[in-house]
Motif scaffolding. Sequence first.
Motif, PDB file in Angstrom:
ATOM      1  N   SER A  18     -29.657-112.535   6.945  1.00  0.00           N
ATOM      2  CA  SER A  18     -29.985-112.597   5.674  1.00  0.00           C
ATOM      3  C   SER A  18     -29.849-114.209   6.226  1.00  0.00           C
ATOM      4  O   SER A  18     -30.545-115.350   5.112  1.00  0.00           O
ATOM      5  CB  SER A  18     -28.940-112.695   4.480  1.00  0.00           C
ATOM      6  N   TYR A  19     -28.831-114.692   6.934  1.00  0.00           N
ATOM      7  CA  TYR A  19     -28.751-116.420   7.292  1.00  0.00           C
ATOM      8  C   TYR A  19     -29.666-117.262   7.789  1.00  0.00           C
ATOM      9  O   TYR A  19     -29.428-118.298   8.148  1.00  0.00           O
ATOM     10  CB  TYR A  19     -27.414-116.519   6.991  1.00  0.00           C
ATOM     11  N   ARG A  20     -30.258-116.632   8.600  1.00  0.00           N
ATOM     12  CA  ARG A  20     -31.762-117.253   9.280  1.00  0.00           C
ATOM     13  C   ARG A  20     -31.238-117.967   9.900  1.00  0.00           C
ATOM     14  O   ARG A  20     -31.498-118.856  11.016  1.00  0.00           O
ATOM     15  CB  ARG A  20     -32.901-117.664   8.292  1.00  0.00           C
ATOM     16  N   THR A 119     -17.480-114.491   4.839  1.00  0.00           N
ATOM     17  CA  THR A 119     -18.720-114.957   3.787  1.00  0.00           C
ATOM     18  C   THR A 119     -17.430-114.438   3.084  1.00  0.00           C
ATOM     19  O   THR A 119     -16.055-113.667   2.782  1.00  0.00           O
ATOM     20  CB  THR A 119     -19.487-114.036   3.874  1.00  0.00           C
ATOM     21  N   LEU A 157     -23.236-122.265   5.898  1.00  0.00           N
ATOM     22  CA  LEU A 157     -24.127-121.407   5.810  1.00  0.00           C
ATOM     23  C   LEU A 157     -24.365-120.370   4.414  1.00  0.00           C
ATOM     24  O   LEU A 157     -25.286-120.416   3.997  1.00  0.00           O
ATOM     25  CB  LEU A 157     -23.543-120.486   7.042  1.00  0.00           C
ATOM     26  N   GLU A 158     -23.175-120.795   3.778  1.00  0.00           N
ATOM     27  CA  GLU A 158     -23.767-120.127   2.762  1.00  0.00           C
ATOM     28  C   GLU A 158     -24.635-121.550   1.744  1.00  0.00           C
ATOM     29  O   GLU A 158     -25.124-120.918   0.657  1.00  0.00           O
ATOM     30  CB  GLU A 158     -22.696-119.797   1.698  1.00  0.00           C
ATOM     31  N   ARG A 160     -26.761-123.523   2.813  1.00  0.00           N
ATOM     32  CA  ARG A 160     -28.530-123.115   3.570  1.00  0.00           C
ATOM     33  C   ARG A 160     -29.005-121.916   3.036  1.00  0.00           C
ATOM     34  O   ARG A 160     -30.332-121.918   2.479  1.00  0.00           O
ATOM     35  CB  ARG A 160     -28.024-123.405   4.801  1.00  0.00           C
ATOM     36  N   ARG A 161     -28.289-120.733   2.508  1.00  0.00           N
ATOM     37  CA  ARG A 161     -29.247-119.534   2.191  1.00  0.00           C
ATOM     38  C   ARG A 161     -28.954-119.614   1.437  1.00  0.00           C
ATOM     39  O   ARG A 161     -30.511-119.197   0.199  1.00  0.00           O
ATOM     40  CB  ARG A 161     -27.938-118.092   2.769  1.00  0.00           C
ATOM     41  N   GLU A 162     -28.077-120.396   0.329  1.00  0.00           N
ATOM     42  CA  GLU A 162     -29.208-120.735  -1.720  1.00  0.00           C
ATOM     43  C   GLU A 162     -29.639-120.917  -1.335  1.00  0.00           C
ATOM     44  O   GLU A 162     -30.805-120.986  -2.358  1.00  0.00           O
ATOM     45  CB  GLU A 162     -26.699-120.855  -2.074  1.00  0.00           C
ATOM     46  N   ASN A 164     -31.859-121.585   0.724  1.00  0.00           N
ATOM     47  CA  ASN A 164     -33.315-121.016   1.228  1.00  0.00           C
ATOM     48  C   ASN A 164     -33.422-119.591   0.071  1.00  0.00           C
ATOM     49  O   ASN A 164     -34.895-119.619  -0.537  1.00  0.00           O
ATOM     50  CB  ASN A 164     -33.145-120.318   2.148  1.00  0.00           C
ATOM     51  N   SER A 165     -32.722-119.607  -0.852  1.00  0.00           N
ATOM     52  CA  SER A 165     -33.492-118.273  -2.001  1.00  0.00           C
ATOM     53  C   SER A 165     -33.869-119.473  -3.181  1.00  0.00           C
ATOM     54  O   SER A 165     -34.993-119.008  -3.768  1.00  0.00           O
ATOM     55  CB  SER A 165     -31.923-117.644  -2.642  1.00  0.00           C
TER      56      SER A 165
END
Length: 692
Positions: A18-20, A119, A157-158, A160-162, A164-165
């Motif tokens: 999910s972190y891509r 995480t 990483l968190e 970036r994922r947020e 992207n979301s």
Amino acid sequence: MNHPIPSDEPEPISALASYRILDTPPEAVFDALTRMLAARTGAPISLISLIDETRQWFKSRHGIGVEQTPRELAFCAHAIMGTDVMVVEDATRDPRFSDNALVVGEPGIRFYAGAPLRTKDGFNLGTVNVVDLKPRTLGADERVMLEDMARIIVEILELRREANSVVHDERAVARVAAQSSLENARELQASEARLRDITSNVPGVVYQFRIDCDGQPSFPYVSESIRDLFGLDPAEVVRDADTWFDVIHPDDRPDLDASILQSHASLEPWFWEGRAVRSGGDVGWYRGSSTPRKMDDGAVVWNGLVFDITALRQAEQGLRQAQKMEAVGQLTGGVAHDFNNLLAVISGNVELLADEPDADTRALAAIKRAADRGAELTQRLLAFSRRQPLRPRTLDIGELTGKLTGFLVRTLGETVEVETVAPGDLWRAEADPGQVENTLLNLALNARDAMEGVGRMVVKCANVHLGSDDVVANGELPAGDYVSISVTDNGAGMSSDVRARAFEPFFTTKDIGQGSGLGLSMVYGFAKQSGGHVMLESALGVGTTVTLFLPRAEAEARRREDVGPGETPTGHGETILIVEDDGDVRALGIAMVESLGYRAIAVSDAPSAELALAGDMRISLMLTDVVLPRGMSGLELARRVRQSHPTLGIVFMSGYTADVVQLDESIDAGDVLLNKPFQRWQLAEALRDALG
């Protein structure tokens, strides 16, 4: 060797996807972290490793050329099974890795330390780790640095994922907007609210920075967290970009400007680290990074994060200071060892000359006083280098400081007010009582001098519990229970330059002849050797507080106490083998031993001692220096001769510490150590005790 498989294996693998981030190109922000980690720990290899079903892939690698390794060979596959830092001090001695291809083959890994990238949902994605090709241990400050690095990496990483979301959600909203403008407006508001919520909880400032085609800079967006980190109003920064640039430290502004211009011209990732002056006037350290994008209108836009690294920089500074103090300690310890040999020759021969009928007692007494002063000086050097013999026991610190108060009042004079504060439930500490008293006396005399003989001094005791998340003394104090003793004065205080050097030996601000500069350095050495630490807080015109941390006692320590001079015991012709490489000390040993009624044989090294023992069965005792030439120490010699002469008495001599012998489990508890320089009665007592 099979690698362990987590019971919830599919979930962390899914979380990682999910972190891509797998198989993405190297990035400056992660490469900077691994470079800094290698530099601060001294390890040749540092990595950010991610674990999927079949492999270990390196997002950043320093000191190694490969991009990935099979999972079954990865040390990280073991590290992700736990929540704490995993340390392998010598892989060849660890059954999990002794036959690992990375250990027995290239690159020949011996040491590994890795902190899980955990995480907020509790999944371990991989590790940030350091690797060495030789065995070693991991210091407490290095462990803290690994844990901090792991948290920083996961936070990035968190974020970036947020982000992207949010982008994904906004694109979905845009598609829906084509069908209904009203629904589009509502979804847009919800998306903006989610974005505000995310950016306000990120541990840093989320921003968008833009340089138009005409070169005009601006901040179209700045998160609310800029208030906490810099004390700035985000609306003001959006209106005027200089509002943020103006808080950058003047010495670091040129580097910031240059880094932005370089990234703008090359469209390469931007990375910066520097200082800013916060609204209260204090200075913090910050790090920023992002990748530029060129827009259709010719502008360049950076979306990124700036976060506070002040605590990390303080930890690095503390590590450098500790390394410097350790190097100085090794130097002073070596000097003290050699000086103790010289003092042993001087004081020993003074004792022998005093027995002569025509001895000049006045001259000998003067020489003896000078030798005693030299011995006191070397003792202080050994205290700083943590090589003094200590006799710790369980202490009631409140009782000790209370009894010492009257002595301090008489010593400091009536013009210095002395107050002692200790809670009734104060824990007991584990420390040498004599050294604690010396430490308090040193600090009290320093306080009196700082107050020029007039002022108020407070001695305060307290219980201190440090958890694993506490940062004390720049990471130099491990988690646990301590008893603290602080000495506070209202004197002149210290400048920042003086504070930085206050614990160095021979550094003093007093006039020539008024201080050796060893007082605070001795306090520092005693605290570290006792398993504690000492902290210094001072400001010009305000005063100074020195706080000593001592470990809380767990059990009563039992240590052999020195005996004082009484009737000197003598021998009955027993043969003593003296092993000493210094010719003058060896000659003194022969004279002292024979003056006590023994027969003496002297050699200069361990091989000669073994030959002497093989050729003379009358030898009853071996008197040997701990440090010997030709590759065999006195400790190793003792282990060897025990096999052929199990009843042989052994007395060790050393200019270092009694702990050298006590820490070696193969040395019999009945063996005796003499600290150089020693007096004849002390030698007599040691020989008598070792001979039984």
